[in-house]
Write a protein that holds these residues in place. Structure first.
Motif, PDB file in Angstrom:
ATOM      1  N   UNK A  38      61.739 -11.810  25.930  1.00 53.24           N
ATOM      2  CA  UNK A  38      62.188 -12.978  25.169  1.00 53.24           C
ATOM      3  C   UNK A  38      60.907 -13.658  24.694  1.00 53.24           C
ATOM      4  N   UNK A  39      60.609 -13.518  23.400  1.00 52.43           N
ATOM      5  CA  UNK A  39      59.309 -13.930  22.869  1.00 52.43           C
ATOM      6  C   UNK A  39      59.448 -15.256  22.122  1.00 52.43           C
ATOM      7  N   UNK A  40      58.701 -16.250  22.569  1.00 53.28           N
ATOM      8  CA  UNK A  40      58.684 -17.563  21.924  1.00 53.28           C
ATOM      9  C   UNK A  40      57.398 -17.669  21.098  1.00 53.28           C
ATOM     10  N   UNK A  41      57.526 -17.565  19.789  1.00 52.27           N
ATOM     11  CA  UNK A  41      56.351 -17.638  18.917  1.00 52.27           C
ATOM     12  C   UNK A  41      56.720 -18.407  17.651  1.00 52.27           C
ATOM     13  N   UNK A  42      55.879 -19.329  17.198  1.00 54.59           N
ATOM     14  CA  UNK A  42      56.247 -20.229  16.097  1.00 54.59           C
ATOM     15  C   UNK A  42      56.520 -19.506  14.780  1.00 54.59           C
ATOM     16  N   UNK A  43      57.612 -19.882  14.142  1.00 56.51           N
ATOM     17  CA  UNK A  43      57.947 -19.323  12.828  1.00 56.51           C
ATOM     18  C   UNK A  43      56.812 -19.577  11.841  1.00 56.51           C
ATOM     19  N   UNK A  44      56.219 -20.752  11.915  1.00 55.16           N
ATOM     20  CA  UNK A  44      55.176 -21.129  10.955  1.00 55.16           C
ATOM     21  C   UNK A  44      53.915 -20.288  11.097  1.00 55.16           C
ATOM     22  N   UNK A  45      53.786 -19.559  12.221  1.00 55.53           N
ATOM     23  CA  UNK A  45      52.574 -18.773  12.456  1.00 55.53           C
ATOM     24  C   UNK A  45      52.842 -17.276  12.498  1.00 55.53           C
ATOM     25  N   UNK A  46      53.977 -16.850  11.932  1.00 54.28           N
ATOM     26  CA  UNK A  46      54.334 -15.432  12.008  1.00 54.28           C
ATOM     27  C   UNK A  46      53.314 -14.540  11.310  1.00 54.28           C
ATOM     28  N   UNK A  47      52.749 -14.998  10.207  1.00 59.25           N
ATOM     29  CA  UNK A  47      51.802 -14.150   9.475  1.00 59.25           C
ATOM     30  C   UNK A  47      50.570 -13.832  10.320  1.00 59.25           C
ATOM     31  N   UNK A  48      50.152 -14.774  11.156  1.00 59.52           N
ATOM     32  CA  UNK A  48      48.987 -14.556  12.007  1.00 59.52           C
ATOM     33  C   UNK A  48      49.340 -13.810  13.291  1.00 59.52           C
ATOM     34  N   UNK A  49      50.488 -14.107  13.859  1.00 57.18           N
ATOM     35  CA  UNK A  49      50.800 -13.627  15.198  1.00 57.18           C
ATOM     36  C   UNK A  49      51.531 -12.280  15.246  1.00 57.18           C
ATOM     37  N   UNK A  50      52.427 -12.030  14.287  1.00 58.09           N
ATOM     38  CA  UNK A  50      53.320 -10.885  14.416  1.00 58.09           C
ATOM     39  C   UNK A  50      52.635  -9.523  14.349  1.00 58.09           C
ATOM     40  N   UNK A  51      51.605  -9.318  13.533  1.00 60.74           N
ATOM     41  CA  UNK A  51      50.989  -7.983  13.515  1.00 60.74           C
ATOM     42  C   UNK A  51      50.480  -7.541  14.893  1.00 60.74           C
ATOM     43  N   UNK A  52      49.667  -8.369  15.548  1.00 57.20           N
ATOM     44  CA  UNK A  52      49.127  -8.000  16.851  1.00 57.20           C
ATOM     45  C   UNK A  52      50.213  -8.004  17.917  1.00 57.20           C
ATOM     46  N   UNK A  53      51.154  -8.949  17.829  1.00 58.26           N
ATOM     47  CA  UNK A  53      52.238  -9.018  18.801  1.00 58.26           C
ATOM     48  C   UNK A  53      53.090  -7.750  18.738  1.00 58.26           C
ATOM     49  N   UNK A  54      53.346  -7.259  17.536  1.00 59.26           N
ATOM     50  CA  UNK A  54      54.114  -6.025  17.374  1.00 59.26           C
ATOM     51  C   UNK A  54      53.403  -4.853  18.030  1.00 59.26           C
ATOM     52  N   UNK A  55      52.109  -4.734  17.789  1.00 52.90           N
ATOM     53  CA  UNK A  55      51.327  -3.657  18.389  1.00 52.90           C
ATOM     54  C   UNK A  55      51.348  -3.743  19.915  1.00 52.90           C
ATOM     55  N   UNK A  56      51.194  -4.933  20.455  1.00 53.85           N
ATOM     56  CA  UNK A  56      51.192  -5.124  21.910  1.00 53.85           C
ATOM     57  C   UNK A  56      52.533  -4.739  22.528  1.00 53.85           C
TER      58      UNK A  56
END
Length: 366
Positions: free
Chosen positions: A218-236
């Motif tokens: 269950x991942x809590x990550x800000x919508x406003x920061x998806x461009x920065x966070x999602x690439x590395x988060x997806x890989x992890x």
């Protein structure tokens, strides 16, 4: 040892026999929910009575973040409906931050509008400004401003417009369950900045687990920061869960805007697992991904343009001293099979139920 193996095999067979009907029932129920919301929307089920247009109004749209496709779609609907009314609209962009929204609300109050639309952020975040608007006698309506649909005494909203967010979440989870043939391994993406986002994510988690699927994370990550966070988060997440991760469930399409390159870099094809399913809002980019078969198979779309028209209608009712309409707009499970219906060629869920003319009739504009 042989006897123990036989006993274990018998227990396994018995468990499968007993689970068979339950699994079949769960699958049938999930598919029924999906089918219900995947059909074409051709019948108007909204209000048929209401006040005539209240003339010569200027209204302000406070957009939480115009980079968000849902917020942008609603704003466009408001502008279209207000033009039909003969009203003036000013749009102020909060740009995805609390500070930005606070500044935008201050600008809105300085303009002294007839009404304000809070578009896509929690109303309670701006409690002092809400009190100022209330003291000034400025009606407030909203889209996705909290978990309560309709009037909200706590925030002073005349009406908070939305589809049934819990049904949106349930149908997204049911689609993933059925698609995984009853054995989904799910990662859920949400944003605790918004009460409605947490409510939606919790509902998806509850539904998946109730049906017998597994929530991996269950991942809590800000919508406003998806461009920065999602690439590395997806890989992890791929490294952590591998093939266990069959489906992603997100509270908004925006999370999937930035996953594709990381999935492709990991050797994933556009329709390979993890399969992405969004519980809102039906953005243009989501429609394009679904049509192209590129890293998203489903969005549970809201009729964003229609909801813009509803917001204008609700403000008109507030200006006229009447009650809110009580309308709960329809949701739509969008897949490759139905993407060309109900506004699909325009990359949006725009119901073919004649809502524009229905509202114009109410307002005396036809």
């Amino acid at each position: 040892m042989k006897r123990r193996t036989l006993i274990q095999s018998s227990v396994t067979v018995l468990a499968l026999i007993l689970a068979g009907p339950a699994l079949a029932d769960a699958m049938s129920d999930a598919k029924a929910v999906v089918d219900k919301y995947a059909t074409r929307v051709t019948t108007w089920d909204g209000p048929t009575t209401g006040p005539k247009v209240q003339e010569d109004k200027t209204i302000v749209v406070l957009a939480g973040d115009l980079k968000n496709g849902g917020i942008l779609g609603v704003t466009t609907g408001v502008e279209e409906a207000a033009a039909a009314m003969g009203w003036q609209v000013k749009v102020l962009d909060g740009a995805g931050s609390i500070g930005g929204r606070t500044a935008a609300f201050g600008q809105a109050m300085a303009l002294k509008p007839a009404g304000i639309i809070i578009n896509g952020f929690d109303a309670v975040e701006q409690a002092p400004a809400l009190e100022q608007a209330k003291a000034a006698g400025i009606p407030l309506v909203a889209w996705h401003a909290g978990p309560v649909i309709g009037p909200d005494e706590k925030t002073g909203l005349f009406a908070n417009v939305s589809t049934d967010a819990m049904e949106v979440s349930k149908s997204a989870a049911d689609w993933a369950y059925a698609d995984a043939k009853g054995k989904p391994g799910v990662v859920i993406f949400t944003d605790s900045t918004y009460a409605i986002a947490i409510a939606k994510a919790d509902r998806m988690k509850e539904e998946i687990e109730k049906l017998g699927g597994k929530v991996l994370e269950y991942v809590d990550t800000p919508i406003a920061e998806t461009s920065q966070r999602m690439p590395q988060l997806t890989t992890s997440l791929l490294q952590k869960y591998g093939d266990q991760w069959t489906h992603s469930l997100a509270i908004n399409d925006l999370y999937f805007d930035f996953m594709g390159p990381s999935l492709a870099a990991a050797g994933k094809g556009g329709t390979d697992a993890p399969i992405n399913v969004a519980a809102g809002d039906g953005s243009e980019s989501a429609y394009q991904r679904i049509r192209a078969g590129q890293f998203q198979k489903v969005t549970v779309a809201e009729p964003l343009n229609l909801q813009g028209w509803q917001l204008v209608d609700e403000l008109n009712r507030a200006f006229a001293g009447e009650q809110w309409s009580g309308y709960l707009s329809p949701l739509h499970v969008v897949t490759a099979d139905n993407v060309e219906f109900d506004g699909g060629p325009k990359n949006a869920f725009d119901p073919e139920n004649g809502y524009r003319d229905e509202y114009k009739k109410l307002w005396g504009k036809m």
